[in-house]
Write a protein that holds these residues in place. Sequence first.
Motif, PDB file in Angstrom:
ATOM      1  N   LEU A  78     -11.701  -0.617 -14.628  1.00  0.00           N
ATOM      2  CA  LEU A  78     -12.954  -0.173 -14.017  1.00  0.00           C
ATOM      3  C   LEU A  78     -12.934  -0.392 -12.508  1.00  0.00           C
ATOM      4  O   LEU A  78     -13.395   0.451 -11.734  1.00  0.00           O
ATOM      5  N   LEU A  79     -12.401  -1.547 -12.085  1.00  0.00           N
ATOM      6  CA  LEU A  79     -12.333  -1.832 -10.648  1.00  0.00           C
ATOM      7  C   LEU A  79     -11.408  -0.850  -9.929  1.00  0.00           C
ATOM      8  O   LEU A  79     -11.711  -0.380  -8.831  1.00  0.00           O
ATOM      9  N   LEU A  80     -10.283  -0.532 -10.557  1.00  0.00           N
ATOM     10  CA  LEU A  80      -9.369   0.428  -9.949  1.00  0.00           C
ATOM     11  C   LEU A  80      -9.999   1.813  -9.850  1.00  0.00           C
ATOM     12  O   LEU A  80      -9.836   2.518  -8.847  1.00  0.00           O
ATOM     13  N   VAL A  85     -12.709   6.012  -6.545  1.00  0.00           N
ATOM     14  CA  VAL A  85     -13.886   6.821  -6.238  1.00  0.00           C
ATOM     15  C   VAL A  85     -14.371   6.553  -4.812  1.00  0.00           C
ATOM     16  O   VAL A  85     -14.764   7.479  -4.078  1.00  0.00           O
ATOM     17  N   GLN A  86     -14.344   5.285  -4.397  1.00  0.00           N
ATOM     18  CA  GLN A  86     -14.758   4.954  -3.035  1.00  0.00           C
ATOM     19  C   GLN A  86     -13.850   5.618  -2.006  1.00  0.00           C
ATOM     20  O   GLN A  86     -14.324   6.131  -0.978  1.00  0.00           O
ATOM     21  N   ALA A  87     -12.543   5.613  -2.254  1.00  0.00           N
ATOM     22  CA  ALA A  87     -11.611   6.245  -1.323  1.00  0.00           C
ATOM     23  C   ALA A  87     -11.825   7.754  -1.267  1.00  0.00           C
ATOM     24  O   ALA A  87     -11.813   8.361  -0.177  1.00  0.00           O
ATOM     25  N   GLU A  88     -12.052   8.372  -2.436  1.00  0.00           N
ATOM     26  CA  GLU A  88     -12.298   9.815  -2.454  1.00  0.00           C
ATOM     27  C   GLU A  88     -13.596  10.165  -1.733  1.00  0.00           C
ATOM     28  O   GLU A  88     -13.668  11.177  -1.021  1.00  0.00           O
ATOM     29  N   TYR A  89     -14.611   9.323  -1.894  1.00  0.00           N
ATOM     30  CA  TYR A  89     -15.884   9.585  -1.214  1.00  0.00           C
ATOM     31  C   TYR A  89     -15.732   9.447   0.299  1.00  0.00           C
ATOM     32  O   TYR A  89     -16.308  10.240   1.072  1.00  0.00           O
ATOM     33  N   ALA A  90     -14.957   8.462   0.740  1.00  0.00           N
ATOM     34  CA  ALA A  90     -14.726   8.287   2.179  1.00  0.00           C
ATOM     35  C   ALA A  90     -13.992   9.497   2.753  1.00  0.00           C
ATOM     36  O   ALA A  90     -14.330   9.981   3.843  1.00  0.00           O
TER      37      ALA A  90
END
Length: 212
Positions: A78-80, A85-90
């Motif tokens: 889940l953390l990975l 998702v955070q990297a894709e959003y950035a």
Amino acid sequence: MSDKDFEEPIEPSTGSGRREVPGDEGSEAQASGPDSQGDQTDAAADAADDELTVEDILDAPQTDEAAVAEASEDDRDLLLDLKRVQAEYANYRRRTEEQRQVEIDRAKGSVAKGLLPVLDDLDRAEKHGDLAEGSPLLAIAEKLRGVVARLGVERYGEAGEAFDPQQHEAIFHAPNPGDVADGTILDVVEVGYRLGDIELRPAKVVVAGGAD
């Protein structure tokens, strides 16, 4: 001689039922004095500060790598996924901002392109001496050129520059007069305009020497 004479002298009582031993009062006072109590309090406080509580451990900063390493297998996945998702959003935000700036530049360029014919007329009027100092036409020309400059539009193309096919459009190749190198711009028919990386119009020029 009476028995009274052989009785041991009775030392004065301290009122607490025990004998007073010389020097005992000073030692006891020193042990229980204010300074001693303050030192003990400070030592206890320092010891309490050195102890870590559960809240301190839970509130301690933790790196992403440490969090992933210490998590269970399910939580690790889940953390990975969350980090992905955070990297894709950035990246999405960065691309959106870049695209937004491109659209802004295009809108400015569209407005500037509509003004290019007017700027050409002002250049021709200036060559013919119609933009005399103090004339109303000169004031209008300065205002219009100022608006174009504030949009970020730059003009380029000057006689004497080296011909660059990426920036200039050669409309004529004139014989080399002999005092310049081949490929030198002899005259500028229309100046070029650009807005950042957007080419609004290439400069139309006359080039010395034959075409390659």
